[in-house]
Write an enzyme that holds these catalytic residues in place. Sequence first.
Site, mmCIF file in Angstrom:
data_model
loop_
_atom_site.group_PDB
_atom_site.id
_atom_site.type_symbol
_atom_site.label_atom_id
_atom_site.label_comp_id
_atom_site.label_asym_id
_atom_site.label_seq_id
_atom_site.Cartn_x
_atom_site.Cartn_y
_atom_site.Cartn_z
ATOM 1 N N ASP A 1 0.639 -1.145 -0.123
ATOM 2 C CA ASP A 1 -0.298 -0.569 -0.069
ATOM 3 C C ASP A 1 0.865 1.223 0.030
ATOM 4 O O ASP A 1 0.325 2.309 -0.153
ATOM 5 C CB ASP A 1 -1.152 -0.354 0.938
ATOM 6 C CG ASP A 1 -2.305 -0.760 0.926
ATOM 7 O OD1 ASP A 1 -2.714 -0.977 -0.806
ATOM 8 O OD2 ASP A 1 -2.427 -1.621 1.749
ATOM 9 N N ASP B 1 -7.061 -4.275 -5.035
ATOM 10 C CA ASP B 1 -6.411 -2.689 -4.673
ATOM 11 C C ASP B 1 -5.447 -2.552 -5.179
ATOM 12 O O ASP B 1 -4.885 -1.173 -5.606
ATOM 13 C CB ASP B 1 -6.491 -3.289 -3.739
ATOM 14 C CG ASP B 1 -7.234 -4.273 -2.297
ATOM 15 O OD1 ASP B 1 -7.947 -5.259 -2.992
ATOM 16 O OD2 ASP B 1 -8.098 -3.600 -1.394
ATOM 17 N N GLY C 1 -8.131 -18.755 -7.298
ATOM 18 C CA GLY C 1 -8.883 -16.690 -6.921
ATOM 19 C C GLY C 1 -8.985 -17.069 -5.099
ATOM 20 O O GLY C 1 -9.976 -18.570 -4.754
ATOM 21 N N THR D 1 -11.857 -15.079 -1.863
ATOM 22 C CA THR D 1 -11.826 -13.593 -1.326
ATOM 23 C C THR D 1 -10.791 -13.115 0.061
ATOM 24 O O THR D 1 -10.834 -14.163 0.592
ATOM 25 C CB THR D 1 -13.044 -12.888 -1.142
ATOM 26 O OG1 THR D 1 -13.608 -12.042 -0.790
ATOM 27 C CG2 THR D 1 -14.212 -13.807 0.046
ATOM 28 N N ARG E 1 -16.151 -3.130 -3.374
ATOM 29 C CA ARG E 1 -14.771 -2.316 -3.733
ATOM 30 C C ARG E 1 -14.238 -2.449 -4.609
ATOM 31 O O ARG E 1 -13.317 -2.052 -5.402
ATOM 32 C CB ARG E 1 -14.667 -1.730 -2.318
ATOM 33 C CG ARG E 1 -13.502 -0.720 -2.170
ATOM 34 C CD ARG E 1 -13.330 -0.020 -0.979
ATOM 35 N NE ARG E 1 -12.599 -0.172 0.150
ATOM 36 C CZ ARG E 1 -13.027 -1.071 1.330
ATOM 37 N NH1 ARG E 1 -14.629 -1.075 1.687
ATOM 38 N NH2 ARG E 1 -12.327 -1.749 1.985
ATOM 39 N N TRP F 1 -12.131 -0.738 -7.982
ATOM 40 C CA TRP F 1 -10.615 -0.908 -7.501
ATOM 41 C C TRP F 1 -9.716 -0.482 -9.016
ATOM 42 O O TRP F 1 -9.242 -0.411 -9.652
ATOM 43 C CB TRP F 1 -10.128 -1.539 -6.265
ATOM 44 C CG TRP F 1 -10.275 -1.000 -5.248
ATOM 45 C CD1 TRP F 1 -9.994 -1.765 -4.599
ATOM 46 C CD2 TRP F 1 -9.712 0.001 -4.646
ATOM 47 N NE1 TRP F 1 -9.731 -1.235 -3.364
ATOM 48 C CE2 TRP F 1 -9.825 -0.164 -3.296
ATOM 49 C CE3 TRP F 1 -9.667 1.417 -4.731
ATOM 50 C CZ2 TRP F 1 -9.429 0.786 -2.284
ATOM 51 C CZ3 TRP F 1 -9.726 2.593 -4.570
ATOM 52 C CH2 TRP F 1 -9.457 2.682 -2.522
HETATM 53 N N1 GLY Z 1 -7.142 -1.515 0.232
HETATM 54 C C1 GLY Z 1 -8.393 -2.613 0.784
HETATM 55 C C2 GLY Z 1 -9.951 -2.416 1.383
HETATM 56 O O1 GLY Z 1 -10.029 -1.752 0.136
HETATM 57 O O2 GLY Z 1 -9.878 -2.463 2.306
#
Ligand code: GLY
Length: 402
Positions: A119, A180, A238, A240, A252, A256
């Site tokens: 991140d 993300d 894959g 989750t 979300r 992203w």
């Molecule tokens: N990047 C972590 C989230 O979207 O919760």
Amino acid sequence: MKNIIDEGRKFPLPLSSADTAFAADAISAAVKKTEANLAKFTGLFPDDTTIGNVYHHREPQLPGQSKGGNFGWTTSFWTGILWLSYELSGEEKFRKAAEEQVESFYKRIVEKEDCEHHDLGFLYTLSCVSAYKLTGSEKGREAALLAADHLMGRYFEKARIIQAWGNLDDPLQRGRIIIDCLMNLPLLYWASEETGISKYREAAAAHAENALKCIVREDASTFHTFFFDPETGAAKFGKTHQGYGDGSCWARGQAWGVYGFPLSFLYTDNPEFMAMAEKLANYFLNRTPEDGVVYWDLVFSDADGEEKDSSASAIAACGLLEMAKHAENEESRQYFQHAGTIILKNLYEKYSTAKIPESNALLLHSVYAKPENLGVDEASLWGDYFYLEGLARLKKDWKPYW
Ligand code: GLY
């Protein structure tokens, strides 16, 4: 490219141009809230999410961390809000508060405080690349380049991926990417532009290509995370992390992708990234309920009684507005622009705190991680940031920090 089904455009849009007049009021309310937050959060950081719609100072998670300190993956969203407020109002107080935080981000990367994750892109793009782009801050530039170098340490040459979480030898996390990460790549693209050294851009583009091949399913939904064999590069499976199930589509995460793929297009000109973004956007918009804001997993609809994730819709709106800039024809441009605008209008009218003085957030009703019961139906720093970025995009020819 793998054959991905595109559902087409089923999200209903009014034929006339979406009205952007609301953006000025929405910005004015958001900047006022941010100004009121300066006293509490100058030199200090809010927590990831609110408690009862109110931000408090960030709670330490590990020994050595202090209340309101610069740790975790979300602190730069607050700094980004300060930079946006500076751009939108021209007020020096926002610039000063943001510059103070650049010092904090500089120290964080030099001393490697909580930097062992992917991140760094979110963290250093919104705090330090932004500082450099807006004010020419040399400290911001240096910190962001140090962060890009550190992020490169997570790149597996053979598999051509950036591992998201954990130590590189952690058997549970080794070779795992998450969607993300597409938002962390602009830091690397920028580092190549800035230094003339191509390795950052090559790594970012390679990671994005692998995400395109593996993290997107054949129906244009996405896995939240995907495992590769880091030695051979073989795609494994894959899984989750924050979604409802391994086979569902975390809202979300999809958002992203809707924003992340166009950002890779921006730096590479690879048309596959834009084509994929459009398919992901259709999947997202086709599951957006009538009030313009998605549930936290796209498997849910109005009948299910689940929480909304306004942050996912704010992120997707920014992605759509970015896509509008690169659309191949006028019809597509209008569609992306209208869809992004309508989402933001709904967020302002039904989800923002513009008329809620008790809250120090900007946007209510997001979900951090429902499976962990974390930040459920609260405001989030990233939801606030992308809401304000989206509004900035409507108000002016906003130049991305990304
Ligand atoms: N990047 C972590 C989230 O979207 O919760």
